[in-house]
Motif scaffolding. Structure first.
Motif, mmCIF file in Angstrom:
data_model
loop_
_atom_site.group_PDB
_atom_site.id
_atom_site.type_symbol
_atom_site.label_atom_id
_atom_site.label_comp_id
_atom_site.label_asym_id
_atom_site.label_seq_id
_atom_site.Cartn_x
_atom_site.Cartn_y
_atom_site.Cartn_z
ATOM 1 N N PRO A 176 3.296 11.705 1.076
ATOM 2 C CA PRO A 176 3.497 11.416 2.509
ATOM 3 C C PRO A 176 3.063 12.595 3.385
ATOM 4 N N GLY A 177 2.281 12.296 4.416
ATOM 5 C CA GLY A 177 1.824 13.327 5.337
ATOM 6 C C GLY A 177 0.598 14.083 4.870
ATOM 7 N N VAL A 217 0.856 -1.181 0.000
ATOM 8 C CA VAL A 217 0.000 0.000 0.000
ATOM 9 C C VAL A 217 0.897 1.237 0.000
ATOM 10 N N ARG A 218 0.849 1.998 -1.087
ATOM 11 C CA ARG A 218 1.679 3.194 -1.205
ATOM 12 C C ARG A 218 1.025 4.402 -0.567
ATOM 13 N N PHE A 219 -0.314 4.473 -0.667
ATOM 14 C CA PHE A 219 -1.019 5.626 -0.098
ATOM 15 C C PHE A 219 -2.449 5.221 0.207
ATOM 16 N N LYS A 220 -2.934 5.653 1.353
ATOM 17 C CA LYS A 220 -4.306 5.345 1.742
ATOM 18 C C LYS A 220 -5.129 6.630 1.699
ATOM 19 N N PRO A 221 -6.055 6.759 0.725
ATOM 20 C CA PRO A 221 -6.872 7.959 0.596
ATOM 21 C C PRO A 221 -7.889 8.074 1.734
ATOM 22 N N LEU A 222 -8.705 9.118 1.669
ATOM 23 C CA LEU A 222 -9.756 9.289 2.671
ATOM 24 C C LEU A 222 -10.739 8.122 2.596
ATOM 25 N N PRO A 223 -11.330 7.752 3.706
ATOM 26 C CA PRO A 223 -12.335 6.683 3.688
ATOM 27 C C PRO A 223 -13.570 7.110 2.914
ATOM 28 N N ALA A 224 -14.330 6.148 2.463
ATOM 29 C CA ALA A 224 -15.509 6.423 1.633
ATOM 30 C C ALA A 224 -16.499 7.357 2.325
ATOM 31 N N ILE A 225 -16.687 7.159 3.616
ATOM 32 C CA ILE A 225 -17.689 7.949 4.335
ATOM 33 C C ILE A 225 -17.340 9.439 4.369
ATOM 34 N N TYR A 283 3.981 19.769 -1.457
ATOM 35 C CA TYR A 283 3.381 19.920 -2.778
ATOM 36 C C TYR A 283 4.410 20.202 -3.886
ATOM 37 N N VAL A 284 5.621 20.558 -3.507
ATOM 38 C CA VAL A 284 6.595 21.032 -4.497
ATOM 39 C C VAL A 284 6.813 20.043 -5.649
ATOM 40 N N PRO A 285 7.067 18.747 -5.398
ATOM 41 C CA PRO A 285 7.344 17.848 -6.528
ATOM 42 C C PRO A 285 6.221 17.782 -7.558
ATOM 43 N N ILE A 286 4.963 17.645 -7.122
ATOM 44 C CA ILE A 286 3.875 17.507 -8.091
ATOM 45 C C ILE A 286 3.591 18.825 -8.791
ATOM 46 N N VAL A 287 3.701 19.950 -8.095
ATOM 47 C CA VAL A 287 3.480 21.253 -8.742
ATOM 48 C C VAL A 287 4.571 21.513 -9.774
ATOM 49 N N ARG A 288 5.803 21.203 -9.398
ATOM 50 C CA ARG A 288 6.922 21.376 -10.337
ATOM 51 C C ARG A 288 6.704 20.521 -11.587
ATOM 52 N N TYR A 289 6.259 19.291 -11.373
ATOM 53 C CA TYR A 289 6.038 18.390 -12.508
ATOM 54 C C TYR A 289 4.925 18.910 -13.414
ATOM 55 N N LEU A 290 3.780 19.250 -12.850
ATOM 56 C CA LEU A 290 2.636 19.682 -13.659
ATOM 57 C C LEU A 290 2.928 20.975 -14.405
#
Length: 349
Positions: free
Chosen positions: A248-249, A150-158, A257-264
């Motif tokens: 993470p976190g 499991v790399r990342f666990k999103p918010l629960p469905a509820i 957020y820096v890596p994904i913003v830089r990439y996009l």
């Protein structure tokens, strides 16, 4: 419960390279109208090519594909889907067309997102289309031995419906306030949407469609003419790395957020660069069509496909492209590599 507030940019986000990329994209946006006035007929061809490439690339990222001929027939609506893959491709085609044609009238609201998701699956028998996820999900990866992690666990469905509502509210509030550039807000929204992972399926494709919608609504129209999804597919490993580095976190609001913003931002900037090159090639070049096709090989490193050439030279017919490639092969200037869908051509040094 994860909260969202885009009126305060996350600490450390405004790195010098990120600021420079935003400024460069602004410059391209400033010249955008000049490009759009170039040649209406050619721009329409560029738009159609980009739609095909975007639909193909965004689905391929998720392992959904069909043959080139079937793809083109589906995009031209000359045929009906014959498989689950083709049904999902047709759905993406429809949603992408809706965004391209009506972005000014599509608000970023939970109900709208559900409608777009429903349309994404309108050619399938899916029971979850247009509904938030009904069970908790996780983003997993597999190693070479097939072991799952499991790399990342999103918010629960509820928690999903409320989270998406707050996400949209935060985006609208920040946009109305106008403190930060819509480019940055679009990147933050897209990443947080992926982390919520609100659907049982289709989260990646929906995130890319929503990225286009947010960009178009803020006046950044490059994705209509140059496929942003294809750029993401071509750099998918970097895309996944950026997602992994930024996640993470996240649940504790401590992610980076820096890596994904830089990439996009890099993807958007690359698309604008290609857009400028192609339009300038159409409007100021004095080269013949054959010379323009040959020039593509001088600008690209490695394998060049027919699709690459047609994307850069949208006003040149497929017959002319094929005739020119044969001439270049016969003269020994290029060699043919691969076969079938993987066929390409490499310039001899």
């Amino acid at each position: 419960m994860r909260t969202f507030d885009y009126t305060r940019i996350p600490q450390g986000l405004m790195q010098p390279d990120i600021v420079n990329m935003v400024s460069a994209i602004h410059e391209y946006k400033g010249k955008q109208e000049l490009y759009l006035e170039a040649k209406a007929d050619v721009l329409e061809t560029m738009c159609e090519i980009a739609r095909i490439q975007s639909t193909d690339a965004s689905n391929r990222i998720e392992g959904i594909f069909t043959s080139n001929k079937r793809l083109n027939d589906l995009m031209a609506q000359k045929t009906e889907p014959k498989s689950r893959n083709e049904a999902e491709i047709a759905g993406y085609r429809d949603v992408l067309a809706t965004i391209h044609n009506s972005y000014d009238y599509i608000d970023v609201k939970p109900g709208v997102i559900l409608q777009l998701h429903r349309n994404l699956y309108r050619h399938t028998q899916s029971g979850f289309a247009g509904n938030w996820k009904d069970s908790d999900n996780a983003i997993v990866e597999f190693d070479a031995q097939g072991n799952q992690t499991v790399r990342f666990k999103p918010l629960p469905a509820i928690a999903t419906p409320d989270a998406v509502a707050k996400l949209c509210e935060a985006y609208d509030k920040a946009l109305d306030k106008g403190t930060y550039d819509p480019l940055l807000l679009a990147c933050l929204f897209t990443f947080d949407f992926i982390c919520i992972h609100p659907f049982n399926d289709g989260n990646g494709r929906m995130s890319r469609l929503l990225t286009l919608l947010l960009l178009y609504r803020s006046g950044y129209l490059v994705g209509k003419y140059v496929s942003i999804e294809m750029e993401i597919e071509a750099t998918r490993e970097t895309y996944y790395e950026a997602l992994q580095q930024s996640s993470p976190g996240w649940s504790e609001e401590e992610n980076n957020y820096v890596p994904i913003v830089r990439y996009l931002l890099g993807v958007i900037l690359a698309a604008y660069h290609d857009f400028e090159d192609r339009v300038q090639g159409l409007t100021v070049s004095k080269l013949t069509k054959a010379e323009r096709i040959e020039a593509v090989f001088s600008r690209k490193v490695g394998k060049v496909t027919k699709a690459d050439i047609q994307a850069e030279c949208p006003d040149i017919s497929q017959t002319t492209v094929e005739r020119t490639l044969k001439s270049l092969l016969d003269s020994g200037k290029i060699t043919k590599v691969g076969s079938g869908r993987a066929t390409g051509y490499v310039a001899k040094m």
